[in-house]
Design a protein around this motif. Structure first.
Motif, PDB file in Angstrom:
ATOM      1  N   GLY A   1      23.017  -7.588  11.548  1.00 43.11           N
ATOM      2  CA  GLY A   1      22.611  -7.593  10.149  1.00 43.11           C
ATOM      3  C   GLY A   1      22.878  -8.928   9.485  1.00 43.11           C
ATOM      4  N   VAL A   2      24.036  -9.525   9.801  1.00 49.71           N
ATOM      5  CA  VAL A   2      24.351 -10.849   9.269  1.00 49.71           C
ATOM      6  C   VAL A   2      23.321 -11.861   9.751  1.00 49.71           C
ATOM      7  CG1 VAL A   2      26.047 -12.716   9.285  1.00 49.71           C
ATOM      8  CG2 VAL A   2      26.808 -10.347   9.053  1.00 49.71           C
ATOM      9  N   GLY A   3      22.950 -11.766  11.027  1.00 51.20           N
ATOM     10  CA  GLY A   3      21.963 -12.685  11.575  1.00 51.20           C
ATOM     11  C   GLY A   3      20.618 -12.580  10.877  1.00 51.20           C
ATOM     12  N   ALA A   4      20.194 -11.355  10.549  1.00 49.10           N
ATOM     13  CA  ALA A   4      18.908 -11.162   9.869  1.00 49.10           C
ATOM     14  C   ALA A   4      18.947 -11.700   8.440  1.00 49.10           C
ATOM     15  CB  ALA A   4      18.545  -9.682   9.872  1.00 49.10           C
ATOM     16  N   ILE A   5      20.074 -11.492   7.764  1.00 45.34           N
ATOM     17  CA  ILE A   5      20.228 -12.031   6.404  1.00 45.34           C
ATOM     18  C   ILE A   5      20.123 -13.550   6.422  1.00 45.34           C
ATOM     19  CG2 ILE A   5      21.885 -12.343   4.516  1.00 45.34           C
ATOM     20  CD1 ILE A   5      22.930  -9.475   5.286  1.00 45.34           C
ATOM     21  N   ARG A   6      20.796 -14.172   7.380  1.00 45.76           N
ATOM     22  CA  ARG A   6      20.744 -15.637   7.479  1.00 45.76           C
ATOM     23  C   ARG A   6      19.358 -16.118   7.893  1.00 45.76           C
ATOM     24  NH1 ARG A   6      26.425 -16.185  10.862  1.00 45.76           N
ATOM     25  NH2 ARG A   6      27.844 -16.368   9.071  1.00 45.76           N
ATOM     26  N   SER A   7      18.745 -15.428   8.839  1.00 45.79           N
ATOM     27  CA  SER A   7      17.461 -15.883   9.372  1.00 45.79           C
ATOM     28  C   SER A   7      16.405 -15.989   8.285  1.00 45.79           C
ATOM     29  CB  SER A   7      16.987 -14.935  10.479  1.00 45.79           C
ATOM     30  OG  SER A   7      15.740 -15.347  10.984  1.00 45.79           O
TER      31      SER A   7
ATOM     32  N   ASP B   1      11.793 -16.257  15.092  1.00 44.55           N
ATOM     33  CA  ASP B   1      12.479 -15.193  15.826  1.00 44.55           C
ATOM     34  C   ASP B   1      11.760 -13.889  15.500  1.00 44.55           C
ATOM     35  OD1 ASP B   1      13.481 -14.195  13.345  1.00 44.55           O
ATOM     36  OD2 ASP B   1      15.265 -15.434  13.495  1.00 44.55           O
ATOM     37  N   VAL B   2      12.234 -12.774  16.024  1.00 47.85           N
ATOM     38  CA  VAL B   2      11.485 -11.527  15.847  1.00 47.85           C
ATOM     39  C   VAL B   2      11.510 -11.036  14.401  1.00 47.85           C
ATOM     40  CG1 VAL B   2      11.684 -10.786  18.249  1.00 47.85           C
ATOM     41  CG2 VAL B   2      13.490 -10.153  16.619  1.00 47.85           C
ATOM     42  N   VAL B   3      12.602 -11.269  13.679  1.00 44.96           N
ATOM     43  CA  VAL B   3      12.678 -10.840  12.282  1.00 44.96           C
ATOM     44  C   VAL B   3      11.743 -11.688  11.419  1.00 44.96           C
ATOM     45  CG1 VAL B   3      14.195 -10.681  10.266  1.00 44.96           C
ATOM     46  CG2 VAL B   3      14.989  -9.864  12.496  1.00 44.96           C
ATOM     47  N   ARG B   4      11.725 -12.980  11.662  1.00 46.65           N
ATOM     48  CA  ARG B   4      10.792 -13.842  10.941  1.00 46.65           C
ATOM     49  C   ARG B   4       9.345 -13.487  11.277  1.00 46.65           C
ATOM     50  NH1 ARG B   4      13.925 -19.729  11.618  1.00 46.65           N
ATOM     51  NH2 ARG B   4      15.524 -19.300  10.030  1.00 46.65           N
ATOM     52  N   ALA B   5       9.085 -13.170  12.546  1.00 48.23           N
ATOM     53  CA  ALA B   5       7.726 -12.783  12.940  1.00 48.23           C
ATOM     54  C   ALA B   5       7.284 -11.530  12.198  1.00 48.23           C
ATOM     55  CB  ALA B   5       7.677 -12.555  14.451  1.00 48.23           C
ATOM     56  N   MET B   6       8.170 -10.548  12.075  1.00 52.42           N
ATOM     57  CA  MET B   6       7.814  -9.322  11.366  1.00 52.42           C
ATOM     58  C   MET B   6       7.539  -9.591   9.893  1.00 52.42           C
ATOM     59  SD  MET B   6       9.732  -5.605  11.167  1.00 52.42           S
ATOM     60  CE  MET B   6      11.181  -6.164  10.273  1.00 52.42           C
ATOM     61  N   HIS B   7       8.390 -10.380   9.256  1.00 49.25           N
ATOM     62  CA  HIS B   7       8.183 -10.677   7.836  1.00 49.25           C
ATOM     63  C   HIS B   7       6.868 -11.428   7.632  1.00 49.25           C
ATOM     64  CE1 HIS B   7       8.786 -12.506   3.852  1.00 49.25           C
ATOM     65  NE2 HIS B   7       9.636 -11.506   3.617  1.00 49.25           N
TER      66      HIS B   7
END
Length: 412
Positions: A25-31, A315-321
């Motif tokens: 979760g911390v990684g996604a917030i930072r990403s 990354d995958v979170v950025r790709a989804m957004h």
């Protein structure tokens, strides 16, 4: 960076259950936060590492167990959505959240942006039995497995099985209530299996699986994001060097390693089942037959997703957004040789692996760069908060995890 995210669309980290020391979760917030995307998170209290990140706009303190009625959880998410005041991309960090979002996408769609995944698919993929059935249906290698419906079934299995075997909870969600086993449990003998099974009740909620010997296997991971047509917009492969508990728990140390065969296998399976969204796969390469066998399918981001980023910074979170906000996702090669370390669990894992003599042949001799799960120079408070919460109870918890794993591996 060759892309511009929609900074008018926030992200919301969705987690259910009590696990405050969650580096994913911390990684996604930072990403996303580093790109200027406003970030929000559901947290257990105000002093979790995620709540202290400089990239977090607001923490919504909402203690949950993960066993609440779905209607209550949906209502809580909609309340948070109203407080945010504009559509937000949901980023689930556990199976309970991923399944709830998929099964209630219609209701949640008024406030949030989520991948248009088939309603019942994430629940089936998170289930060990459901995943095994899908693998058989689509010709994807997986360990041989049995799904006993009674104690007599277990006796019949034990009479024919080749030991050791592995026992896992059949459903991912049972860990929140009364799990039959504590994670992946290696059972060495027929007598050990029957002794354990006496506590599993009339309808054992377990899967019994063939054991893939450590000395003949390698642990691989695939992280990817798939669009509405089940086409990969970001695809990454890596090798797991250490986990905690040893050989059976979360990733403690891993490397990015190019593996086109594994990427093709994952892409083919996702296309066949029609999944859309983020995936985190665990596979074991069995040197005895040369097959990659799918062990776990997490229909959500994995805690170690920040290991993977392509040369375009995706990354995958950025790709989804990017995808859910109508942006294109730039392509690029993954940063091969990059390393990921989870500071609070990698040291005990290192000591355990040295004792066992286990090595990972495909791990590079030297890392091209290192991503730490907790420490970041531009965002130090999550690391310090983790240390404050981890030192005494965390050390005790690590010991308990190791003892549980050790008993499962040795005593039976």
């Amino acid at each position: 960076m060759p892309f511009e995210p929609d900074r008018e669309v926030p992200g919301l980290i969705v987690k259910f259950g009590d696990y405050p020391l969650h580096h994913g979760g911390v990684g996604a917030i930072r990403s996303l936060g580093r790109l200027g995307v406003p970030m929000y998170a559901i947290t257990e209290d105000r002093y979790t590492p995620a709540a202290t990140s400089r990239y977090l706009e607001k923490a919504f303190v909402w203690p949950t167990t993960g066993t609440e009625e779905p209607e209550r959880l949906v209502a809580g998410l909609l309340r948070i959505g109203r407080r945010i005041g504009r559509p937000a991309v949901l980023v689930p960090t556990d199976e309970e959240a991923a399944v709830l979002i998929a099964e209630h996408r219609v209701e949640l769609g008024a406030r949030f942006l989520v991948p248009p995944v088939e309603r019942g698919l994430p629940r089936r993929l998170a289930s060990k039995q459901g995943l095994h059935e899908l693998c058989v249906e689509h010709g994807i290698p997986s360990p041989t497995a049995a799904f006993p419906e009674s104690y007599d079934d277990i006796v019949a299995f034990a009479d024919k099985a080749r030991f050791p075997v592995v026992a896992k909870n059949r459903e991912a969600f049972v860990r929140r209530t009364r799990p039959a086993v504590n994670g992946t449990t290696r059972i060495g003998t027929r007598e050990g299996l029957l002794a354990l099974a006496r506590d599993w009740g009339e309808r054992p909620a377990v899967i019994l699986q063939e054991y893939l010997p450590r000395e003949e296997a390698e642990d691989w991971i695939v992280h990817a994001y798939f669009d509405a047509d089940s086409t990969p917009l970001a695809m990454f492969t890596g090798v797991k060097v250490r986990s905690w508990p040893p050989h059976a728990g979360m990733t403690a140390n891993a490397y990015v390693v190019d593996n086109p065969e594994l990427a093709d296998l994952a892409a083919r399976f996702i296309k066949q089942i029609g999944f859309t969204g983020i995936i985190d796969l665990d596979l074991r390469f069995d040197r005895r037959d040369g097959l990659y066998k799918l062990l776990d399918f997490n229909p959500r981001m994995g805690a170690q997703f920040r290991l993977f980023e392509n040369e375009s910074g995706v990354d995958v979170v950025r790709a989804m957004h990017l995808d859910l906000t109508g942006r294109s996702v730039p392509e690029g090669e993954q940063r091969a040789g990059h390393r990921y370390i989870v500071e609070n669990i990698d040291l005990p894992a290192l000591l355990a692996y040295r004792r066992s003599g286990y090595t990972t042949p495909h791990a590079p001799g030297r890392a091209s760069g290192t991503e730490l799960a907790w420490f970041a120079g531009d965002d130090p408070l999550p690391f310090l908060t983790m240390l404050a919460r981890f030192v005494r109870p965390g050390a005790k918890h690590l010991y308990q995890l190791w003892r549980t794993n050790h008993r499962g591996a040795a005593a039976h």
